[in-house]
Motif scaffolding. Structure first.
Motif, PDB file in Angstrom:
ATOM      1  N   ASN A  26      35.616  38.696  25.801  1.00  0.00           N
ATOM      2  CA  ASN A  26      34.466  38.217  26.001  1.00  0.00           C
ATOM      3  C   ASN A  26      34.076  37.560  27.519  1.00  0.00           C
ATOM      4  O   ASN A  26      33.515  36.667  27.682  1.00  0.00           O
ATOM      5  CB  ASN A  26      33.767  37.455  25.036  1.00  0.00           C
ATOM      6  N   ARG A  27      35.017  38.093  28.495  1.00  0.00           N
ATOM      7  CA  ARG A  27      34.775  37.328  29.791  1.00  0.00           C
ATOM      8  C   ARG A  27      34.897  38.611  30.759  1.00  0.00           C
ATOM      9  O   ARG A  27      35.321  39.580  30.463  1.00  0.00           O
ATOM     10  CB  ARG A  27      35.863  36.294  30.031  1.00  0.00           C
ATOM     11  N   GLN A  28      34.864  38.370  32.087  1.00  0.00           N
ATOM     12  CA  GLN A  28      35.070  39.282  33.145  1.00  0.00           C
ATOM     13  C   GLN A  28      36.372  39.473  33.578  1.00  0.00           C
ATOM     14  O   GLN A  28      37.228  38.467  33.558  1.00  0.00           O
ATOM     15  CB  GLN A  28      34.042  39.011  34.323  1.00  0.00           C
ATOM     16  N   LEU A  29      37.012  40.618  33.865  1.00  0.00           N
ATOM     17  CA  LEU A  29      38.198  40.845  34.247  1.00  0.00           C
ATOM     18  C   LEU A  29      38.247  41.162  35.583  1.00  0.00           C
ATOM     19  O   LEU A  29      37.625  42.241  36.211  1.00  0.00           O
ATOM     20  CB  LEU A  29      38.831  41.872  33.323  1.00  0.00           C
ATOM     21  N   THR A  30      39.161  40.582  36.385  1.00  0.00           N
ATOM     22  CA  THR A  30      39.429  40.649  37.909  1.00  0.00           C
ATOM     23  C   THR A  30      40.723  40.510  38.239  1.00  0.00           C
ATOM     24  O   THR A  30      41.317  39.801  37.549  1.00  0.00           O
ATOM     25  CB  THR A  30      38.260  39.923  38.367  1.00  0.00           C
ATOM     26  N   GLY A  31      41.081  41.128  39.517  1.00  0.00           N
ATOM     27  CA  GLY A  31      42.294  40.702  40.054  1.00  0.00           C
ATOM     28  C   GLY A  31      43.192  41.736  39.476  1.00  0.00           C
ATOM     29  O   GLY A  31      44.606  41.067  39.452  1.00  0.00           O
ATOM     30  N   ALA A  32      42.954  42.813  38.796  1.00  0.00           N
ATOM     31  CA  ALA A  32      44.043  43.713  38.377  1.00  0.00           C
ATOM     32  C   ALA A  32      44.702  44.538  39.031  1.00  0.00           C
ATOM     33  O   ALA A  32      45.840  45.017  38.512  1.00  0.00           O
ATOM     34  CB  ALA A  32      43.482  44.094  36.923  1.00  0.00           C
ATOM     35  N   PHE A  33      44.261  44.701  40.056  1.00  0.00           N
ATOM     36  CA  PHE A  33      44.510  46.062  40.905  1.00  0.00           C
ATOM     37  C   PHE A  33      45.342  45.527  42.174  1.00  0.00           C
ATOM     38  O   PHE A  33      44.627  44.515  43.014  1.00  0.00           O
ATOM     39  CB  PHE A  33      43.736  47.193  40.802  1.00  0.00           C
ATOM     40  N   GLU A  34      46.132  46.398  42.759  1.00  0.00           N
ATOM     41  CA  GLU A  34      46.536  46.136  44.090  1.00  0.00           C
ATOM     42  C   GLU A  34      45.532  46.882  45.299  1.00  0.00           C
ATOM     43  O   GLU A  34      44.828  47.703  44.683  1.00  0.00           O
ATOM     44  CB  GLU A  34      47.836  46.372  44.365  1.00  0.00           C
ATOM     45  N   MET A  38      41.662  49.789  31.622  1.00  0.00           N
ATOM     46  CA  MET A  38      42.367  49.841  33.116  1.00  0.00           C
ATOM     47  C   MET A  38      42.650  48.571  33.660  1.00  0.00           C
ATOM     48  O   MET A  38      43.701  48.229  34.099  1.00  0.00           O
ATOM     49  CB  MET A  38      41.425  50.661  34.170  1.00  0.00           C
ATOM     50  N   ASN A  39      41.727  47.436  33.510  1.00  0.00           N
ATOM     51  CA  ASN A  39      41.885  46.198  33.712  1.00  0.00           C
ATOM     52  C   ASN A  39      42.641  45.611  33.012  1.00  0.00           C
ATOM     53  O   ASN A  39      43.610  44.657  33.416  1.00  0.00           O
ATOM     54  CB  ASN A  39      40.627  45.475  33.890  1.00  0.00           C
ATOM     55  N   TRP A  40      42.737  45.683  31.578  1.00  0.00           N
ATOM     56  CA  TRP A  40      43.552  44.861  30.650  1.00  0.00           C
ATOM     57  C   TRP A  40      45.092  45.276  30.965  1.00  0.00           C
ATOM     58  O   TRP A  40      45.970  44.360  31.083  1.00  0.00           O
ATOM     59  CB  TRP A  40      43.315  45.075  29.214  1.00  0.00           C
ATOM     60  N   PHE A  41      45.387  46.530  31.090  1.00  0.00           N
ATOM     61  CA  PHE A  41      46.841  46.956  31.479  1.00  0.00           C
ATOM     62  C   PHE A  41      47.191  46.349  32.875  1.00  0.00           C
ATOM     63  O   PHE A  41      48.404  46.093  32.981  1.00  0.00           O
ATOM     64  CB  PHE A  41      46.993  48.499  31.290  1.00  0.00           C
ATOM     65  N   GLY A  42      46.343  46.290  33.816  1.00  0.00           N
ATOM     66  CA  GLY A  42      46.452  45.929  34.868  1.00  0.00           C
ATOM     67  C   GLY A  42      46.999  44.381  34.959  1.00  0.00           C
ATOM     68  O   GLY A  42      47.807  44.011  35.862  1.00  0.00           O
ATOM     69  N   LEU A  43      46.187  43.678  34.173  1.00  0.00           N
ATOM     70  CA  LEU A  43      46.549  42.322  34.252  1.00  0.00           C
ATOM     71  C   LEU A  43      47.684  41.793  33.376  1.00  0.00           C
ATOM     72  O   LEU A  43      48.481  40.860  33.455  1.00  0.00           O
ATOM     73  CB  LEU A  43      45.303  41.571  33.721  1.00  0.00           C
ATOM     74  N   ASN A  44      47.936  42.454  32.266  1.00  0.00           N
ATOM     75  CA  ASN A  44      48.825  42.203  31.174  1.00  0.00           C
ATOM     76  C   ASN A  44      50.307  42.892  31.470  1.00  0.00           C
ATOM     77  O   ASN A  44      51.283  42.559  30.880  1.00  0.00           O
ATOM     78  CB  ASN A  44      48.421  42.304  30.056  1.00  0.00           C
ATOM     79  N   THR A  53      36.741  45.281  38.909  1.00  0.00           N
ATOM     80  CA  THR A  53      36.407  44.352  37.913  1.00  0.00           C
ATOM     81  C   THR A  53      35.727  45.014  36.600  1.00  0.00           C
ATOM     82  O   THR A  53      35.060  46.106  36.758  1.00  0.00           O
ATOM     83  CB  THR A  53      35.531  43.175  38.374  1.00  0.00           C
ATOM     84  N   TYR A  54      35.942  44.172  35.658  1.00  0.00           N
ATOM     85  CA  TYR A  54      35.257  44.615  34.382  1.00  0.00           C
ATOM     86  C   TYR A  54      34.244  43.681  33.920  1.00  0.00           C
ATOM     87  O   TYR A  54      34.648  42.467  34.009  1.00  0.00           O
ATOM     88  CB  TYR A  54      36.036  44.967  33.065  1.00  0.00           C
ATOM     89  N   ASN A  55      33.110  44.226  33.697  1.00  0.00           N
ATOM     90  CA  ASN A  55      31.802  43.205  33.107  1.00  0.00           C
ATOM     91  C   ASN A  55      31.317  44.118  31.987  1.00  0.00           C
ATOM     92  O   ASN A  55      30.914  45.248  32.049  1.00  0.00           O
ATOM     93  CB  ASN A  55      31.056  42.991  34.034  1.00  0.00           C
ATOM     94  N   SER A  56      30.959  43.478  30.999  1.00  0.00           N
ATOM     95  CA  SER A  56      30.492  44.106  29.684  1.00  0.00           C
ATOM     96  C   SER A  56      29.388  44.920  29.720  1.00  0.00           C
ATOM     97  O   SER A  56      28.930  45.881  28.921  1.00  0.00           O
ATOM     98  CB  SER A  56      30.414  43.447  28.420  1.00  0.00           C
ATOM     99  N   PRO A  75      51.503  44.511  34.680  1.00  0.00           N
ATOM    100  CA  PRO A  75      51.283  44.861  36.273  1.00  0.00           C
ATOM    101  C   PRO A  75      52.531  45.733  36.558  1.00  0.00           C
ATOM    102  O   PRO A  75      52.190  46.449  37.659  1.00  0.00           O
ATOM    103  CB  PRO A  75      51.577  43.385  36.750  1.00  0.00           C
ATOM    104  N   GLY A  76      53.513  45.983  35.917  1.00  0.00           N
ATOM    105  CA  GLY A  76      54.641  46.923  36.546  1.00  0.00           C
ATOM    106  C   GLY A  76      54.214  48.265  36.115  1.00  0.00           C
ATOM    107  O   GLY A  76      54.898  49.228  36.657  1.00  0.00           O
ATOM    108  N   LEU A  77      53.350  48.703  35.316  1.00  0.00           N
ATOM    109  CA  LEU A  77      52.871  49.960  35.015  1.00  0.00           C
ATOM    110  C   LEU A  77      52.273  50.654  36.253  1.00  0.00           C
ATOM    111  O   LEU A  77      51.216  49.867  36.544  1.00  0.00           O
ATOM    112  CB  LEU A  77      52.092  50.107  33.606  1.00  0.00           C
ATOM    113  N   PRO A  78      52.474  51.737  36.625  1.00  0.00           N
ATOM    114  CA  PRO A  78      51.336  52.454  37.717  1.00  0.00           C
ATOM    115  C   PRO A  78      50.129  52.815  37.146  1.00  0.00           C
ATOM    116  O   PRO A  78      50.011  53.349  36.046  1.00  0.00           O
ATOM    117  CB  PRO A  78      52.297  53.488  38.164  1.00  0.00           C
ATOM    118  N   PRO A  79      48.975  52.395  38.070  1.00  0.00           N
ATOM    119  CA  PRO A  79      47.817  52.725  37.319  1.00  0.00           C
ATOM    120  C   PRO A  79      47.371  54.064  37.004  1.00  0.00           C
ATOM    121  O   PRO A  79      46.762  54.444  36.061  1.00  0.00           O
ATOM    122  CB  PRO A  79      46.894  52.308  38.732  1.00  0.00           C
TER     123      PRO A  79
END
Length: 367
Positions: free
Chosen positions: A166-174, A104-110, A260-263, A112-116
């Motif tokens: 290997n990092r935290q993903l954040t800021g992917a969603f409106e 969810m986070n990867w697609f939201g960041l890479n 956000t994503y964390n492993s 962004p045009g795709l609806p969640p």
């Protein structure tokens, strides 16, 4: 000289009376109370911490926060419940939840045009594929489910680390997507309503449909179920795929709540989920069940919350200690229930055999 070796014929009613008087089939008060021990425990925590911390523990804010925080773990517990009903252990449910979250986070960041919601559908399909792969390893290659799903969980963790670099993903969603996980309906967290809808659906399927009865039949005795004509392999496939889809749904709900994503998120939910399922298996129906799982989980969650409020935020050791002890006690209770059920079934089989033998001896042979 002849010896009469004919056994005395004892009626089934007399036999049941004898067994009842000897305690073989009686139901003691402790067993009856044990079926509702999670409710009793929850009430005990409420009274205890309500007296110790009435200003904080009994506040509506604390209760809403505890329910909201526990929804994702409760969904993971329900995911584990489905294959357990069929006698299969899926230790990859936490990792599957993390996989759904990282996607969810990867697609939201890479992208962004795709609806969640479109991404969410794809995530559920991918998680179903994960469950299918686990079932192939278990059914086709005859690997024990504990080992197979533990290995799958490590593969999924490697996939998550690769996707997240290997990092935290954040800021992917409106904010509109996050509102779906942080809103309230009549003062109730909206995510709690998601959990309630899922629980009602699972309860209906497991308790009131042929699919649920077949799953429990397979979990009780796979060989007997196979001899009765049930497709054990197909049910195993279906239970693991359903478990993975529910685990992916937990990741989607977490993306709505936190974003956000964390492993460490997914694996950290596995132990409290297992404790809830095994503790819940000793409740109500004395086998894995939806409402026992949820009540057991939130009883433990409110116990942890009460301890944290009582001893302060610096006691970071409370949660793992409480969850570890709860898991040990829950597994012991579930094992005791299984042992009692097996002994009860053995007594029933012996009584049926005795009845058949007595009926045969009492019937005179044909002339």
């Amino acid at each position: 000289m002849s010896t009469d070796t004919t056994k005395p014929v004892v009626s089934p009613a007399a036999r049941r009376s004898l067994k009842s008087s000897s305690g073989a089939t009686s139901t003691p008060l402790s067993v009856t109370l044990g079926r509702y021990s999670a409710i009793i425990l929850w009430a005990g925590f409420t009274i205890l911490f309500g007296i110790l911390r009435p200003d904080t523990f009994l506040s509506s804010v604390t209760w809403r926060l505890t329910f909201s925080e526990g929804v994702v773990t409760a969904i993971v517990a329900l995911a584990f419940l489905v294959p357990l009903a069929a006698g299969v252990y899926d230790l990859s449910v936490g990792a599957t939840m993390g996989t759904g979250l990282v996607l969810m986070n990867w697609f939201g960041l890479n992208h962004p045009g795709l609806p969640p919601w479109q991404v969410a559908i794809g995530v559920l399909a991918f998680c179903a594929l994960i469950g299918f792969c686990s079932a192939v390893v278990i059914v086709k290659f005859r690997v024990q489910s504990l080992i197979a799903t533990l290995g799958v969980s490590q593969v999924l963790l490697a996939f998550q680390l690769f996707m997240a670099n290997n990092r935290q993903l954040t800021g992917a969603f409106e904010s509109s997507w996050l509102d779906l996980g942080n809103g309230q309906v009549l003062g109730i967290p909206v995510v709690a309503l998601y959990l309630l809808v899922l629980a009602v659906l699972m309860w209906f399927v497991l308790e009131h449909t042929p699919v649920g009865r077949r799953l429990f039949a397979v979990g009780s005795n796979p060989e007997a179920a196979r001899l009765a004509g049930l497709n054990v392999e197909r049910l195993t496939y279906g239970s693991l795929m359903t478990s993975a889809v529910i685990g992916g749904f937990a990741g989607i709900v977490f993306s709505m709540k936190v974003g956000t994503y964390n492993s460490s998120v997914g694996p950290g939910l596995l132990f409290p989920a297992l404790a809830a399922v095994f503790f819940g298996a000793s409740q109500f129906a004395r086998r894995p069940n939806v409402w026992g799982t949820l009540i057991a989980y939130f009883a433990l969650a409110f116990g942890v919350k009460g301890l944290q409020l009582t001893f302060g935020p610096g006691t970071f050791w409370i949660q793992p200690l409480f969850q570890g002890a709860a898991l040990l006690i829950a597994v012991a209770l579930a094992s005791r229930v299984v042992g009692q059920t097996r002994r009860s079934r053995q007594l029933q089989r012996e009584a049926a055999a005795d009845d058949a033998q007595a009926a045969g001896e009492a019937t005179p042979p044909p002339r």
